[in-house]
Design an enzyme around this catalytic site. Sequence first.
Site, short mmCIF file in Angstrom:
data_model
loop_
_atom_site.label_atom_id
_atom_site.label_comp_id
_atom_site.label_asym_id
_atom_site.label_seq_id
_atom_site.Cartn_x
_atom_site.Cartn_y
_atom_site.Cartn_z
CD GLU A 146 -3.76 -5.68 1.21
OE1 GLU A 146 -4.55 -4.59 1.37
OE2 GLU A 146 -2.95 -5.98 0.27
CD GLU A 161 2.32 -7.46 -6.31
OE1 GLU A 161 1.40 -6.68 -5.93
OE2 GLU A 161 3.27 -7.41 -5.97
CG LEU A 208 -3.26 -2.34 4.24
CD1 LEU A 208 -1.90 -3.22 4.04
CD2 LEU A 208 -3.86 -2.53 5.74
CD GLU A 266 5.08 16.12 -1.58
OE1 GLU A 266 4.52 17.44 -1.99
OE2 GLU A 266 6.17 15.73 -1.91
CG ASP A 267 -1.88 12.65 -2.06
OD1 ASP A 267 -1.64 12.29 -2.92
OD2 ASP A 267 -3.24 13.07 -1.77
CG PHE A 268 2.71 10.69 -6.02
CD1 PHE A 268 2.05 10.29 -7.19
CD2 PHE A 268 3.16 9.80 -5.17
CE1 PHE A 268 2.07 8.91 -7.24
CE2 PHE A 268 3.25 8.36 -5.41
CZ PHE A 268 2.31 7.91 -6.41
CB ALA A 288 -0.99 -0.08 1.18
CB VAL A 289 4.51 2.08 -0.54
CG1 VAL A 289 4.81 1.79 -1.86
CG2 VAL A 289 5.16 3.28 -0.31
NE ARG A 314 5.76 -5.70 -3.28
CZ ARG A 314 4.35 -5.51 -2.80
NH1 ARG A 314 3.64 -6.00 -3.48
NH2 ARG A 314 4.06 -4.52 -1.92
CE1 TYR A 346 -0.78 -10.37 4.31
CE2 TYR A 346 -2.56 -10.14 2.28
CZ TYR A 346 -1.42 -9.66 3.17
OH TYR A 346 -0.46 -8.93 2.16
N1 LIG Z 1 1.61 9.34 -2.58
C1 LIG Z 1 0.11 8.85 -2.04
N2 LIG Z 1 -0.36 9.97 -1.05
C2 LIG Z 1 -1.57 9.52 -0.76
N3 LIG Z 1 -2.33 8.43 -1.10
C3 LIG Z 1 -1.58 7.48 -1.97
C4 LIG Z 1 -0.50 7.76 -2.38
N4 LIG Z 1 -0.14 6.89 -3.16
C5 LIG Z 1 -1.10 6.04 -3.06
N5 LIG Z 1 -2.24 6.33 -2.18
C6 LIG Z 1 -3.33 5.52 -1.89
O1 LIG Z 1 -2.94 4.51 -1.04
C7 LIG Z 1 -3.67 3.44 -1.20
C8 LIG Z 1 -2.88 2.34 -1.78
O2 LIG Z 1 -2.29 2.56 -3.02
P1 LIG Z 1 -1.85 1.61 -3.87
O3 LIG Z 1 -2.95 0.37 -4.23
O4 LIG Z 1 -1.30 1.90 -5.24
O5 LIG Z 1 -0.73 0.65 -3.31
P2 LIG Z 1 0.24 -0.55 -3.64
O6 LIG Z 1 1.43 -0.44 -3.21
O7 LIG Z 1 0.16 -0.80 -5.02
O8 LIG Z 1 -0.35 -1.67 -2.64
P3 LIG Z 1 0.11 -3.23 -2.79
O9 LIG Z 1 1.34 -3.39 -2.24
O10 LIG Z 1 -1.04 -4.02 -2.22
O11 LIG Z 1 0.27 -3.67 -4.23
C9 LIG Z 1 -4.60 3.72 -2.60
O12 LIG Z 1 -6.16 4.13 -1.83
C10 LIG Z 1 -4.09 4.97 -3.17
O13 LIG Z 1 -5.17 5.88 -3.56
N1 LIG Z 2 3.70 -12.98 1.25
C1 LIG Z 2 3.72 -12.40 -0.02
N2 LIG Z 2 4.66 -12.55 -0.85
C2 LIG Z 2 4.83 -11.95 -1.93
O1 LIG Z 2 5.74 -12.11 -2.69
C3 LIG Z 2 3.91 -10.78 -1.93
N3 LIG Z 2 3.68 -9.97 -3.17
C4 LIG Z 2 2.58 -9.27 -2.79
N4 LIG Z 2 2.08 -9.56 -1.61
C5 LIG Z 2 0.66 -9.19 -1.15
C6 LIG Z 2 0.90 -7.74 -0.60
C7 LIG Z 2 -0.49 -7.10 -0.63
O2 LIG Z 2 -1.62 -7.66 0.33
C8 LIG Z 2 -1.06 -8.02 -2.09
C9 LIG Z 2 -0.96 -7.03 -3.31
O3 LIG Z 2 0.60 -6.69 -3.35
O4 LIG Z 2 -0.35 -9.05 -2.01
C10 LIG Z 2 2.84 -10.54 -1.18
N5 LIG Z 2 2.69 -11.27 0.02
#
Ligand SMILES: Nc1ncnc2c1ncn2[C@@H]1O[C@H](COP(=O)(O)OP(=O)(O)OP(=O)(O)O)[C@@H](O)[C@H]1O
Ligand SMILES: Nc1nc(=O)c2ncn([C@H]3C[C@H](O)[C@@H](CO)O3)c2[nH]1
Length: 341
Positions: A275, A139, A267, A318-320, A117-118, A206, A164
């Site tokens: 999750e 992914e 997240l 920061e929120d981009f 969720a980064v 990833r 999970y």
């Molecule tokens: N820079 C940011 N500032 C604020 N909110 C953000 C930012 N980037 C993402 N978000 C919000 O955070 C949440 C998670 O973002 P996103 O789904 O892109 O994460 P992810 O890294 O792809 O997650 P995952 O690890 O599960 O694949 C979403 O609701 C998104 O709108």
């Molecule tokens: N255990 C585990 N191994 C992985 O390689 C991996 N890659 C992603 N994830 C989880 C994170 C998010 O919930 C969701 C989407 O990214 O999947 C993983 N979990």
Amino acid sequence: MLQCGQTGLDLIQCVSLPSSVNRGLFSALISDICSFRLTLHCKMFFRIGRLLESSQVPVRCYFSQKAKLNLFCTFLHRLEKRNIVCMAKNTIKPDSTDPISSEGMAVKRLSVEGNIAVGKSTFMKLLSSFFQEWELVTEPLRKWQHVQDSAPHGGMDNLLQMMYDDPSRWSYTFQTVSCMTRFKTQIEPLSKQLLSLREPVQVFERSIYSDRYVFAKCLFELGHFNSIEWTMYQEWHSFLTREFAERVHLNGIIYLQATPEICFERLKKRARKEEKTVQLDYLQKLHEQHENWLIKKTTNVHFEHVKNIPVLILDVNEDFENNPLASQRLATKIKNFLAVL
Ligand SMILES: Nc1ncnc2c1ncn2[C@@H]1O[C@H](COP(=O)(O)OP(=O)(O)OP(=O)(O)O)[C@@H](O)[C@H]1O
Ligand SMILES: Nc1nc(=O)c2ncn([C@H]3C[C@H](O)[C@@H](CO)O3)c2[nH]1
């Protein structure tokens, strides 16, 4: 140390770069002193030879492979240039099968790494708006949520949910599936469209490397992999990575960095149903794994090219998403990063 040829140059220092950089290409970067940089295909040896001859300053040439370095030395030798000192360091495997575009440019392959969720998916959208020609590979999450094609949706085949809910039972199984799907996406043949570009770039959300050096390692350290599972995982991961070799190489990594607390907020805001049980503590552990691998470099990485991959660290606290200026700043950093790969 290789000795070859003569030019009017003070010194040419030839160093082989890690394979992650411009793989399969002869790449010459004329040093900053000359205030310009060239990335050239090996067909262009002749032009480089001329360039070196006319240069009045020490020039540093980087080669992606020792084989290319030798080829270049032979070329210079033929031109009867002497006193060029070529030093080959970090020698890497010759005979590459690097994907090269119809324009003669190597395809640059990057992965976007970062905590849950980064904002990786959000960042991928930013990439697609700034760099419309790039190939972006998201992914394969849907495959993990529905692992049996024949099973009805909503049946017992959501491996992400199972992992999970009962990590000790399902982590190893999950990791075999996640890693296999990542291998598949990374070795997929490149599209014609990508190969027709002048500067082809492919970006993965990833990679097989974070699968191992972030997630699998973390699950082992948390006790969700037992030592047999960890040994087996590492064995087949190493075997496949070596078998696929160049096909799974990356040229660079973009690391999206934010505090675990911010990731946890995002997240919760996103509220993916699988999750619900994820705690801040887990995100803190994953954060540490990313930092150890990509910044502190304390993770024991088993592949030379992975140890040497250039990493671009982007602070995304920061929120981009809703900030065009911040988005533009990120895009500029990415452009600059690509230029030196
Ligand atoms: N820079 C940011 N500032 C604020 N909110 C953000 C930012 N980037 C993402 N978000 C919000 O955070 C949440 C998670 O973002 P996103 O789904 O892109 O994460 P992810 O890294 O792809 O997650 P995952 O690890 O599960 O694949 C979403 O609701 C998104 O709108
Ligand atoms: N255990 C585990 N191994 C992985 O390689 C991996 N890659 C992603 N994830 C989880 C994170 C998010 O919930 C969701 C989407 O990214 O999947 C993983 N979990």
